[in-house]
Write an enzyme that holds these catalytic residues in place. Structure first.
Site, PDB file in Angstrom:
ATOM      1  N   LYS A  30      35.457 -20.650  13.559  1.00 21.68           N
ATOM      2  CA  LYS A  30      34.411 -21.144  13.116  1.00 21.68           C
ATOM      3  C   LYS A  30      34.417 -22.625  13.767  1.00 21.68           C
ATOM      4  CE  LYS A  30      34.200 -19.442   8.330  1.00 21.68           C
ATOM      5  NZ  LYS A  30      32.987 -18.704   8.431  1.00 21.68           N
ATOM      6  N   ARG A  72      34.255  -8.904   3.906  1.00 23.52           N
ATOM      7  CA  ARG A  72      33.896  -7.386   3.932  1.00 23.52           C
ATOM      8  C   ARG A  72      35.142  -6.319   3.984  1.00 23.52           C
ATOM      9  NH1 ARG A  72      29.323  -7.790   8.106  1.00 23.52           N
ATOM     10  NH2 ARG A  72      29.408  -9.685   7.443  1.00 23.52           N
TER      11      ARG A  72
END
EC number: 3.4.11.1
Length: 510
Positions: free
Chosen positions: A280, A354
Protein backbone atom coordinates in the site's frame (compact mmCIF):
# COMPACT_ATOMS: atom_id res chain seq x y z
CA UNK A 1 -6.10 -4.07 25.85
CA UNK A 2 -9.73 -4.38 26.92
CA UNK A 3 -10.69 -1.84 29.59
CA UNK A 4 -13.00 -3.14 32.28
CA UNK A 5 -13.68 0.28 33.84
CA UNK A 6 -17.06 1.22 32.37
CA UNK A 7 -19.61 3.69 33.79
CA UNK A 8 -22.38 2.57 36.13
CA UNK A 9 -25.95 2.95 34.89
CA UNK A 10 -28.98 3.41 37.16
CA UNK A 11 -32.56 4.68 36.98
CA UNK A 12 -33.50 7.55 39.29
CA UNK A 13 -36.36 9.87 40.09
CA UNK A 14 -35.52 13.56 39.71
CA UNK A 15 -35.63 14.17 43.45
CA UNK A 16 -33.18 11.32 44.10
CA UNK A 17 -30.42 12.46 41.74
CA UNK A 18 -26.85 12.51 43.02
CA UNK A 19 -25.30 13.74 39.76
CA UNK A 20 -23.70 17.14 39.32
CA UNK A 21 -25.13 17.69 35.82
CA UNK A 22 -28.56 17.06 34.28
CA UNK A 23 -29.12 16.64 30.53
CA UNK A 24 -32.46 17.61 29.00
CA UNK A 25 -33.44 17.40 25.35
CA UNK A 26 -34.40 20.12 22.90
CA UNK A 27 -35.90 19.31 19.51
CA UNK A 28 -36.47 21.37 16.39
CA UNK A 29 -40.19 21.93 15.86
CA UNK A 30 -41.99 23.81 13.08
CA UNK A 31 -42.09 26.95 15.24
CA UNK A 32 -38.63 26.71 16.76
CA UNK A 33 -36.91 24.78 19.56
CA UNK A 34 -39.04 22.56 21.80
CA UNK A 35 -38.10 21.40 25.31
CA UNK A 36 -38.47 17.61 25.53
CA UNK A 37 -38.96 16.69 29.16
CA UNK A 38 -41.80 16.27 31.64
CA UNK A 39 -39.40 15.63 34.51
CA UNK A 40 -38.66 19.26 35.41
CA UNK A 41 -40.86 21.43 37.62
CA UNK A 42 -43.04 23.76 35.56
CA UNK A 43 -41.22 26.91 36.69
CA UNK A 44 -37.83 25.47 35.78
CA UNK A 45 -39.08 24.33 32.38
CA UNK A 46 -40.53 27.78 31.66
CA UNK A 47 -37.26 29.45 32.66
CA UNK A 48 -35.31 27.12 30.40
CA UNK A 49 -37.54 27.81 27.42
CA UNK A 50 -37.18 31.53 28.03
CA UNK A 51 -33.39 31.19 27.71
CA UNK A 52 -33.44 29.57 24.26
CA UNK A 53 -33.19 32.77 22.23
CA UNK A 54 -30.47 34.26 24.43
CA UNK A 55 -28.38 31.08 24.25
CA UNK A 56 -28.97 30.54 20.54
CA UNK A 57 -30.62 27.18 21.13
CA UNK A 58 -31.97 25.58 17.95
CA UNK A 59 -32.30 21.94 18.99
CA UNK A 60 -30.07 20.71 16.17
CA UNK A 61 -28.33 17.33 16.32
CA UNK A 62 -25.13 17.35 18.41
CA UNK A 63 -25.90 20.84 19.73
CA UNK A 64 -24.96 21.15 23.43
CA UNK A 65 -25.44 24.16 25.71
CA UNK A 66 -24.56 24.50 29.40
CA UNK A 67 -26.17 26.78 31.96
CA UNK A 68 -26.36 27.01 35.76
CA UNK A 69 -28.91 24.98 37.67
CA UNK A 70 -32.41 26.33 38.28
CA UNK A 71 -34.67 26.36 41.31
CA UNK A 72 -36.38 23.04 41.92
CA UNK A 73 -33.71 21.10 40.01
CA UNK A 74 -31.27 19.34 42.37
CA UNK A 75 -28.12 19.74 40.23
CA UNK A 76 -25.69 22.66 39.82
CA UNK A 77 -25.37 22.31 36.02
CA UNK A 78 -28.00 21.95 33.30
CA UNK A 79 -27.13 20.76 29.80
CA UNK A 80 -29.38 21.23 26.78
CA UNK A 81 -28.83 18.51 24.17
CA UNK A 82 -30.20 18.89 20.66
CA UNK A 83 -32.08 15.94 19.17
CA UNK A 84 -32.79 17.43 15.73
CA UNK A 85 -36.09 17.43 13.88
CA UNK A 86 -39.24 16.03 15.49
CA UNK A 87 -41.92 13.94 13.79
CA UNK A 88 -45.49 15.06 13.13
CA UNK A 89 -46.42 14.13 16.71
CA UNK A 90 -43.62 16.24 18.15
CA UNK A 91 -41.57 13.18 19.10
CA UNK A 92 -37.88 12.46 18.66
CA UNK A 93 -36.76 9.16 17.11
CA UNK A 94 -34.98 6.61 19.28
CA UNK A 95 -31.76 7.15 17.35
CA UNK A 96 -31.99 10.92 17.85
CA UNK A 97 -32.28 10.35 21.60
CA UNK A 98 -29.36 7.93 21.51
CA UNK A 99 -27.24 10.42 19.63
CA UNK A 100 -28.20 13.35 21.89
CA UNK A 101 -27.37 11.37 25.02
CA UNK A 102 -24.00 10.42 23.59
CA UNK A 103 -23.13 13.96 22.51
CA UNK A 104 -24.07 15.39 25.90
CA UNK A 105 -22.18 12.80 27.93
CA UNK A 106 -19.16 13.10 25.66
CA UNK A 107 -19.15 16.88 26.17
CA UNK A 108 -19.23 16.39 29.95
CA UNK A 109 -15.93 14.49 30.16
CA UNK A 110 -14.34 15.32 33.50
CA UNK A 111 -17.70 15.25 35.30
CA UNK A 112 -17.99 12.28 37.65
CA UNK A 113 -21.76 11.78 37.56
CA UNK A 114 -24.32 12.84 34.95
CA UNK A 115 -28.10 12.44 34.94
CA UNK A 116 -30.23 12.40 31.80
CA UNK A 117 -33.86 13.56 31.64
CA UNK A 118 -34.29 12.93 27.94
CA UNK A 119 -37.60 11.24 27.02
CA UNK A 120 -37.40 7.73 28.51
CA UNK A 121 -41.05 6.85 29.06
CA UNK A 122 -40.97 3.59 27.08
CA UNK A 123 -38.49 0.69 27.19
CA UNK A 124 -37.30 1.55 23.67
CA UNK A 125 -36.64 5.18 24.53
CA UNK A 126 -34.99 4.28 27.82
CA UNK A 127 -32.74 1.84 25.95
CA UNK A 128 -31.79 4.50 23.42
CA UNK A 129 -30.91 7.09 26.07
CA UNK A 130 -28.98 4.57 28.16
CA UNK A 131 -27.04 3.17 25.20
CA UNK A 132 -26.13 6.61 23.93
CA UNK A 133 -24.92 7.67 27.36
CA UNK A 134 -22.74 4.59 27.83
CA UNK A 135 -21.28 4.89 24.34
CA UNK A 136 -20.58 8.59 24.85
CA UNK A 137 -18.66 7.88 28.05
CA UNK A 138 -15.62 6.47 26.26
CA UNK A 139 -11.97 7.35 25.87
CA UNK A 140 -8.91 5.29 25.00
CA UNK A 141 -5.92 6.17 27.17
CA UNK A 142 -4.41 2.72 27.77
CA UNK A 143 -1.23 3.46 25.83
CA UNK A 144 -0.49 6.87 27.30
CA UNK A 145 2.15 7.16 30.01
CA UNK A 146 1.05 7.29 33.63
CA UNK A 147 2.00 10.96 33.71
CA UNK A 148 -0.09 11.73 30.63
CA UNK A 149 -3.04 9.77 32.01
CA UNK A 150 -2.84 11.73 35.25
CA UNK A 151 -2.85 15.01 33.34
CA UNK A 152 -5.87 13.84 31.37
CA UNK A 153 -7.74 12.83 34.52
CA UNK A 154 -9.65 16.12 34.50
CA UNK A 155 -11.21 15.14 31.17
CA UNK A 156 -11.82 11.46 31.84
CA UNK A 157 -15.15 9.98 30.70
CA UNK A 158 -18.20 10.17 32.95
CA UNK A 159 -18.18 7.36 35.52
CA UNK A 160 -21.76 7.40 36.83
CA UNK A 161 -24.88 7.69 34.68
CA UNK A 162 -28.38 8.21 36.05
CA UNK A 163 -31.43 8.09 33.78
CA UNK A 164 -34.66 9.78 34.84
CA UNK A 165 -37.57 7.56 33.80
CA UNK A 166 -41.17 7.04 34.92
CA UNK A 167 -40.87 3.30 34.29
CA UNK A 168 -41.08 0.97 37.27
CA UNK A 169 -37.88 -0.77 38.33
CA UNK A 170 -39.20 -4.11 37.06
CA UNK A 171 -39.42 -2.62 33.58
CA UNK A 172 -36.39 -0.33 33.68
CA UNK A 173 -33.74 -2.56 35.23
CA UNK A 174 -33.58 -5.20 32.44
CA UNK A 175 -33.37 -2.43 29.85
CA UNK A 176 -30.50 -0.73 31.66
CA UNK A 177 -28.68 -4.02 32.16
CA UNK A 178 -28.87 -4.80 28.45
CA UNK A 179 -27.69 -1.30 27.58
CA UNK A 180 -24.71 -1.70 29.90
CA UNK A 181 -23.77 -5.10 28.44
CA UNK A 182 -24.12 -4.03 24.82
CA UNK A 183 -22.38 -0.73 25.48
CA UNK A 184 -19.50 -2.56 27.12
CA UNK A 185 -19.26 -4.86 24.09
CA UNK A 186 -19.08 -1.90 21.70
CA UNK A 187 -16.40 -0.28 23.84
CA UNK A 188 -14.42 -3.54 23.96
CA UNK A 189 -14.25 -3.43 20.16
CA UNK A 190 -13.09 0.16 20.32
CA UNK A 191 -10.37 -0.79 22.81
CA UNK A 192 -9.05 -3.59 20.61
CA UNK A 193 -9.17 -1.61 17.37
CA UNK A 194 -7.50 1.41 18.96
CA UNK A 195 -4.63 -0.69 20.34
CA UNK A 196 -1.38 -0.23 18.43
CA UNK A 197 -0.23 -3.13 16.21
CA UNK A 198 3.01 -3.20 18.19
CA UNK A 199 0.87 -4.51 21.05
CA UNK A 200 -2.00 -6.26 19.25
CA UNK A 201 -0.97 -8.99 16.82
CA UNK A 202 -2.38 -12.47 16.25
CA UNK A 203 -0.94 -14.15 19.35
CA UNK A 204 -1.71 -11.28 21.73
CA UNK A 205 -5.19 -10.85 20.23
CA UNK A 206 -5.91 -14.52 20.87
CA UNK A 207 -4.50 -14.22 24.39
CA UNK A 208 -6.62 -11.13 25.11
CA UNK A 209 -9.77 -12.96 24.02
CA UNK A 210 -8.94 -16.01 26.13
CA UNK A 211 -8.13 -13.87 29.17
CA UNK A 212 -11.26 -11.77 28.86
CA UNK A 213 -13.52 -14.82 28.55
CA UNK A 214 -11.76 -16.95 31.17
CA UNK A 215 -14.46 -16.42 33.81
CA UNK A 216 -17.40 -16.56 31.42
CA UNK A 217 -19.34 -19.56 30.07
CA UNK A 218 -17.91 -18.89 26.60
CA UNK A 219 -15.50 -21.60 25.45
CA UNK A 220 -12.30 -20.62 23.63
CA UNK A 221 -10.25 -22.76 21.23
CA UNK A 222 -7.08 -21.41 19.57
CA UNK A 223 -5.24 -22.79 16.54
CA UNK A 224 -1.56 -21.82 16.51
CA UNK A 225 0.55 -22.04 13.36
CA UNK A 226 1.42 -25.70 13.91
CA UNK A 227 -2.19 -26.75 14.32
CA UNK A 228 -3.25 -24.59 11.37
CA UNK A 229 -0.64 -26.34 9.23
CA UNK A 230 -1.59 -29.80 10.47
CA UNK A 231 -5.27 -29.23 9.70
CA UNK A 232 -4.77 -27.54 6.33
CA UNK A 233 -5.77 -23.91 6.92
CA UNK A 234 -3.79 -22.79 3.89
CA UNK A 235 -5.40 -19.38 3.48
CA UNK A 236 -4.67 -18.09 6.98
CA UNK A 237 -1.15 -19.52 6.88
CA UNK A 238 -0.39 -17.99 3.48
CA UNK A 239 -1.43 -14.48 4.48
CA UNK A 240 0.49 -14.70 7.73
CA UNK A 241 3.68 -16.26 6.38
CA UNK A 242 5.36 -12.94 5.59
CA UNK A 243 5.26 -11.83 9.21
CA UNK A 244 7.51 -12.82 12.09
CA UNK A 245 4.29 -12.92 14.12
CA UNK A 246 2.47 -16.11 13.11
CA UNK A 247 -1.28 -16.29 12.51
CA UNK A 248 -4.00 -17.66 14.72
CA UNK A 249 -7.54 -18.93 14.34
CA UNK A 250 -9.79 -18.52 17.37
CA UNK A 251 -13.15 -20.22 17.86
CA UNK A 252 -15.38 -19.00 20.67
CA UNK A 253 -18.77 -20.43 21.54
CA UNK A 254 -21.81 -19.50 23.60
CA UNK A 255 -23.79 -22.74 23.86
CA UNK A 256 -26.86 -22.50 26.12
CA UNK A 257 -28.67 -25.75 26.83
CA UNK A 258 -31.98 -24.33 25.59
CA UNK A 259 -30.65 -22.91 22.31
CA UNK A 260 -33.41 -22.10 19.83
CA UNK A 261 -31.00 -21.73 16.90
CA UNK A 262 -27.31 -21.75 15.95
CA UNK A 263 -25.72 -18.64 14.44
CA UNK A 264 -22.10 -18.64 13.25
CA UNK A 265 -20.10 -15.42 12.97
CA UNK A 266 -16.81 -15.02 11.09
CA UNK A 267 -14.55 -12.01 11.58
CA UNK A 268 -11.60 -10.70 9.59
CA UNK A 269 -8.65 -10.11 11.91
CA UNK A 270 -5.75 -8.61 9.96
CA UNK A 271 -3.93 -6.98 12.86
CA UNK A 272 -1.94 -4.79 10.47
CA UNK A 273 -2.25 -4.64 6.71
CA UNK A 274 0.68 -3.30 4.71
CA UNK A 275 -0.75 -4.86 1.57
CA UNK A 276 2.08 -7.39 1.56
CA UNK A 277 4.18 -7.57 -1.62
CA UNK A 278 1.40 -5.54 -3.31
CA UNK A 279 2.42 -2.77 -0.93
CA UNK A 280 0.00 0.00 0.00
CA UNK A 281 1.05 3.66 -0.27
CA UNK A 282 2.25 5.03 3.08
CA UNK A 283 -0.83 7.21 3.59
CA UNK A 284 -3.12 4.22 3.07
CA UNK A 285 -1.47 2.33 5.93
CA UNK A 286 -2.19 4.95 8.58
CA UNK A 287 -5.44 3.34 9.74
CA UNK A 288 -4.57 -0.27 8.97
CA UNK A 289 -4.39 -1.25 12.62
CA UNK A 290 -8.19 -1.22 12.27
CA UNK A 291 -8.20 -4.07 9.74
CA UNK A 292 -9.07 -6.48 12.55
CA UNK A 293 -12.33 -4.72 13.46
CA UNK A 294 -14.42 -7.60 12.09
CA UNK A 295 -12.77 -10.13 14.39
CA UNK A 296 -13.12 -7.76 17.35
CA UNK A 297 -16.81 -7.36 16.52
CA UNK A 298 -17.37 -11.12 16.45
CA UNK A 299 -15.63 -11.51 19.81
CA UNK A 300 -17.74 -8.75 21.37
CA UNK A 301 -21.04 -10.07 20.01
CA UNK A 302 -20.47 -13.59 21.35
CA UNK A 303 -19.38 -12.09 24.67
CA UNK A 304 -22.56 -9.98 24.85
CA UNK A 305 -24.82 -12.89 23.86
CA UNK A 306 -23.38 -14.92 26.73
CA UNK A 307 -23.65 -12.06 29.23
CA UNK A 308 -27.31 -11.58 28.25
CA UNK A 309 -27.89 -15.36 28.33
CA UNK A 310 -29.54 -15.25 24.91
CA UNK A 311 -30.98 -18.74 24.18
CA UNK A 312 -29.18 -19.03 20.84
CA UNK A 313 -25.98 -20.96 20.22
CA UNK A 314 -23.41 -18.55 18.79
CA UNK A 315 -20.03 -19.61 17.47
CA UNK A 316 -17.49 -16.98 16.56
CA UNK A 317 -14.49 -17.51 14.30
CA UNK A 318 -11.65 -14.98 14.43
CA UNK A 319 -9.21 -15.31 11.52
CA UNK A 320 -6.06 -13.51 12.71
CA UNK A 321 -2.97 -12.69 10.66
CA UNK A 322 -0.55 -9.84 9.97
CA UNK A 323 -0.03 -9.02 6.28
CA UNK A 324 3.62 -8.05 5.87
CA UNK A 325 6.12 -7.97 2.97
CA UNK A 326 9.23 -10.10 3.38
CA UNK A 327 11.24 -12.82 1.71
CA UNK A 328 8.71 -15.36 2.94
CA UNK A 329 5.55 -13.44 2.01
CA UNK A 330 3.13 -14.72 -0.61
CA UNK A 331 3.56 -13.29 -4.10
CA UNK A 332 1.17 -12.35 -6.87
CA UNK A 333 0.61 -15.53 -8.94
CA UNK A 334 1.12 -17.88 -5.97
CA UNK A 335 -1.53 -20.60 -5.61
CA UNK A 336 -2.93 -21.47 -2.18
CA UNK A 337 -4.72 -24.67 -1.21
CA UNK A 338 -7.43 -23.55 1.18
CA UNK A 339 -9.08 -25.32 4.09
CA UNK A 340 -11.59 -27.62 2.44
CA UNK A 341 -9.47 -28.14 -0.69
CA UNK A 342 -10.27 -25.27 -3.07
CA UNK A 343 -7.30 -23.56 -4.70
CA UNK A 344 -6.88 -19.79 -4.98
CA UNK A 345 -4.59 -17.87 -7.32
CA UNK A 346 -3.25 -14.76 -5.60
CA UNK A 347 -3.48 -11.87 -8.04
CA UNK A 348 -3.02 -9.17 -5.41
CA UNK A 349 -1.62 -9.72 -1.91
CA UNK A 350 -3.60 -6.70 -0.69
CA UNK A 351 -6.79 -8.69 -1.23
CA UNK A 352 -5.80 -10.76 1.79
CA UNK A 353 -8.80 -10.42 4.08
CA UNK A 354 -11.06 -12.50 1.88
CA UNK A 355 -8.45 -15.28 1.90
CA UNK A 356 -8.29 -15.67 5.69
CA UNK A 357 -12.07 -15.28 5.87
CA UNK A 358 -12.55 -18.06 3.34
CA UNK A 359 -10.79 -20.61 5.56
CA UNK A 360 -12.92 -19.56 8.52
CA UNK A 361 -16.15 -19.68 6.49
CA UNK A 362 -15.43 -23.27 5.53
CA UNK A 363 -14.77 -24.22 9.15
CA UNK A 364 -17.86 -22.38 10.38
CA UNK A 365 -20.24 -23.93 7.86
CA UNK A 366 -18.84 -27.42 8.43
CA UNK A 367 -20.75 -27.28 11.73
CA UNK A 368 -24.14 -26.84 9.98
CA UNK A 369 -25.28 -23.59 11.65
CA UNK A 370 -28.70 -22.18 10.86
CA UNK A 371 -27.01 -19.09 9.41
CA UNK A 372 -23.54 -17.62 9.04
CA UNK A 373 -22.69 -13.93 8.94
CA UNK A 374 -19.23 -12.57 8.31
CA UNK A 375 -17.98 -9.13 9.32
CA UNK A 376 -14.96 -7.50 7.71
CA UNK A 377 -13.20 -4.28 6.84
CA UNK A 378 -12.97 -5.90 3.44
CA UNK A 379 -12.79 -3.36 0.63
CA UNK A 380 -11.99 0.25 -0.15
CA UNK A 381 -14.75 -0.12 -2.72
CA UNK A 382 -17.25 -0.14 0.16
CA UNK A 383 -16.34 3.48 0.93
CA UNK A 384 -16.65 4.42 -2.73
CA UNK A 385 -20.11 2.88 -2.95
CA UNK A 386 -21.60 3.80 0.43
CA UNK A 387 -19.36 6.33 2.15
CA UNK A 388 -17.94 6.19 5.65
CA UNK A 389 -21.07 5.63 7.76
CA UNK A 390 -23.07 2.91 6.00
CA UNK A 391 -22.27 -0.80 6.26
CA UNK A 392 -22.70 -2.73 3.04
CA UNK A 393 -24.71 -5.94 3.46
CA UNK A 394 -24.71 -8.69 0.83
CA UNK A 395 -25.56 -12.36 0.64
CA UNK A 396 -28.68 -14.50 0.55
CA UNK A 397 -31.66 -12.18 0.20
CA UNK A 398 -33.57 -13.20 3.34
CA UNK A 399 -30.58 -13.07 5.69
CA UNK A 400 -29.30 -9.88 4.07
CA UNK A 401 -32.65 -8.21 4.66
CA UNK A 402 -32.80 -9.56 8.21
CA UNK A 403 -29.42 -7.98 8.94
CA UNK A 404 -30.45 -4.64 7.42
CA UNK A 405 -33.66 -4.69 9.48
CA UNK A 406 -31.66 -5.45 12.63
CA UNK A 407 -29.38 -2.52 11.87
CA UNK A 408 -32.37 -0.23 11.41
CA UNK A 409 -33.82 -1.36 14.74
CA UNK A 410 -30.46 -0.75 16.44
CA UNK A 411 -30.06 2.71 14.94
CA UNK A 412 -27.07 1.71 12.80
CA UNK A 413 -26.76 2.56 9.11
CA UNK A 414 -26.70 -0.39 6.70
CA UNK A 415 -27.61 -0.84 3.06
CA UNK A 416 -28.43 -4.05 1.24
CA UNK A 417 -26.51 -4.64 -1.99
CA UNK A 418 -27.03 -7.22 -4.76
CA UNK A 419 -24.63 -9.99 -5.76
CA UNK A 420 -25.10 -10.33 -9.53
CA UNK A 421 -24.11 -13.74 -10.85
CA UNK A 422 -21.97 -12.22 -13.61
CA UNK A 423 -19.43 -11.05 -11.02
CA UNK A 424 -18.23 -14.64 -10.57
CA UNK A 425 -16.72 -14.62 -14.07
CA UNK A 426 -14.28 -11.87 -13.09
CA UNK A 427 -12.79 -14.21 -10.48
CA UNK A 428 -11.91 -16.90 -13.02
CA UNK A 429 -8.36 -18.22 -12.82
CA UNK A 430 -6.63 -20.16 -15.59
CA UNK A 431 -4.47 -22.06 -13.09
CA UNK A 432 -6.59 -22.43 -9.93
CA UNK A 433 -10.22 -22.83 -8.89
CA UNK A 434 -10.66 -19.11 -8.30
CA UNK A 435 -8.70 -15.85 -8.24
CA UNK A 436 -8.64 -13.58 -5.19
CA UNK A 437 -9.09 -10.46 -7.33
CA UNK A 438 -11.73 -9.46 -9.84
CA UNK A 439 -12.53 -6.45 -11.97
CA UNK A 440 -12.13 -2.93 -10.63
CA UNK A 441 -15.79 -2.00 -10.81
CA UNK A 442 -18.18 -3.40 -8.20
CA UNK A 443 -15.23 -4.33 -5.98
CA UNK A 444 -17.27 -4.61 -2.78
CA UNK A 445 -19.69 -7.05 -4.38
CA UNK A 446 -16.92 -8.97 -6.14
CA UNK A 447 -15.14 -9.55 -2.82
CA UNK A 448 -18.41 -10.84 -1.36
CA UNK A 449 -18.82 -13.12 -4.38
CA UNK A 450 -15.41 -14.62 -3.59
CA UNK A 451 -16.49 -15.30 -0.01
CA UNK A 452 -19.73 -16.94 -1.15
CA UNK A 453 -17.66 -19.62 -2.92
CA UNK A 454 -16.45 -20.88 0.47
CA UNK A 455 -19.78 -21.20 2.25
CA UNK A 456 -20.25 -24.96 2.76
CA UNK A 457 -17.15 -25.60 0.60
CA UNK A 458 -15.75 -28.10 3.08
CA UNK A 459 -18.70 -30.44 3.16
CA UNK A 460 -18.46 -33.83 1.45
CA UNK A 461 -20.23 -34.09 -1.89
CA UNK A 462 -22.71 -36.59 -0.48
CA UNK A 463 -23.74 -34.17 2.30
CA UNK A 464 -27.35 -33.43 1.36
CA UNK A 465 -27.98 -30.83 4.07
CA UNK A 466 -29.47 -27.55 2.91
CA UNK A 467 -27.04 -24.79 2.00
CA UNK A 468 -26.25 -22.52 4.94
CA UNK A 469 -27.85 -19.06 4.66
CA UNK A 470 -25.06 -16.48 4.51
CA UNK A 471 -24.64 -12.72 4.74
CA UNK A 472 -21.56 -10.51 4.49
CA UNK A 473 -21.16 -7.17 6.29
CA UNK A 474 -18.46 -4.88 4.88
CA UNK A 475 -17.62 -2.34 7.60
CA UNK A 476 -14.53 -0.81 5.97
CA UNK A 477 -15.89 2.74 6.20
CA UNK A 478 -17.94 2.91 9.41
CA UNK A 479 -15.56 0.90 11.63
CA UNK A 480 -13.05 3.76 12.01
CA UNK A 481 -14.02 7.42 12.23
CA UNK A 482 -11.24 9.64 10.90
CA UNK A 483 -13.38 12.78 11.22
CA UNK A 484 -14.58 14.65 14.31
CA UNK A 485 -16.58 12.82 16.95
CA UNK A 486 -20.36 13.06 16.63
CA UNK A 487 -23.21 11.88 18.82
CA UNK A 488 -22.08 8.76 20.65
CA UNK A 489 -19.41 8.03 18.01
CA UNK A 490 -15.85 8.97 18.99
CA UNK A 491 -12.90 9.58 16.74
CA UNK A 492 -11.08 6.40 15.67
CA UNK A 493 -12.67 3.01 16.46
CA UNK A 494 -16.48 2.99 16.53
CA UNK A 495 -17.60 -0.56 17.38
CA UNK A 496 -20.13 -0.51 14.56
CA UNK A 497 -22.44 -3.51 13.99
CA UNK A 498 -22.14 -4.95 17.51
CA UNK A 499 -25.61 -3.67 18.40
CA UNK A 500 -27.00 -4.87 15.08
CA UNK A 501 -25.71 -8.42 15.45
CA UNK A 502 -26.74 -8.74 19.10
CA UNK A 503 -30.23 -7.65 18.08
CA UNK A 504 -30.30 -10.11 15.18
CA UNK A 505 -29.30 -12.98 17.47
CA UNK A 506 -31.92 -11.98 20.05
CA UNK A 507 -34.46 -11.97 17.24
CA UNK A 508 -33.63 -15.60 16.46
CA UNK A 509 -34.45 -16.47 20.08
CA UNK A 510 -37.96 -15.10 19.55
Amino acid sequence: MITLDRPTLTARALEDLTASALVVGVGTGPDGPVLLTDALPAEAATALEASFELLGVRGAEDEVHRLPGLGGVPVPLLVLAGVGGLDDDGEASDESLRRAAGAAVRSLAGTDAVALALPADTPARLAAVAEGAVLGAYAFTAQKSECARAEADSSRPVRELEVVTPLAAADADPVLRRAAVVGDAVCAVRDLVNTAPSHLYPATFADAVAEDLADSPVSVDVWDEDRLRAEGFGGILAIGQGSSRPPRLVRIEHAPADAAAHIALVGKGITFDTGGISLKPAASMMTMKSDMAGAATVFAVVRAAAALDVPVKVTGWLALAENMPSGTAIRPSDVITMYGGKTVEVMNTDAEGRVVMADALVAATNEHPDAVLDVATLTGAQLVALGVRHTGVMGDDALRDEAVAAADAAGELAWGMPLPEQLRASLTSRVADISNMGDRFGGMMTAATFLREFVDAGRPQDDDAARTPWAHLDIAGPSFNESAAYGYTPQDATGVMVRTLVGLIEGRAR
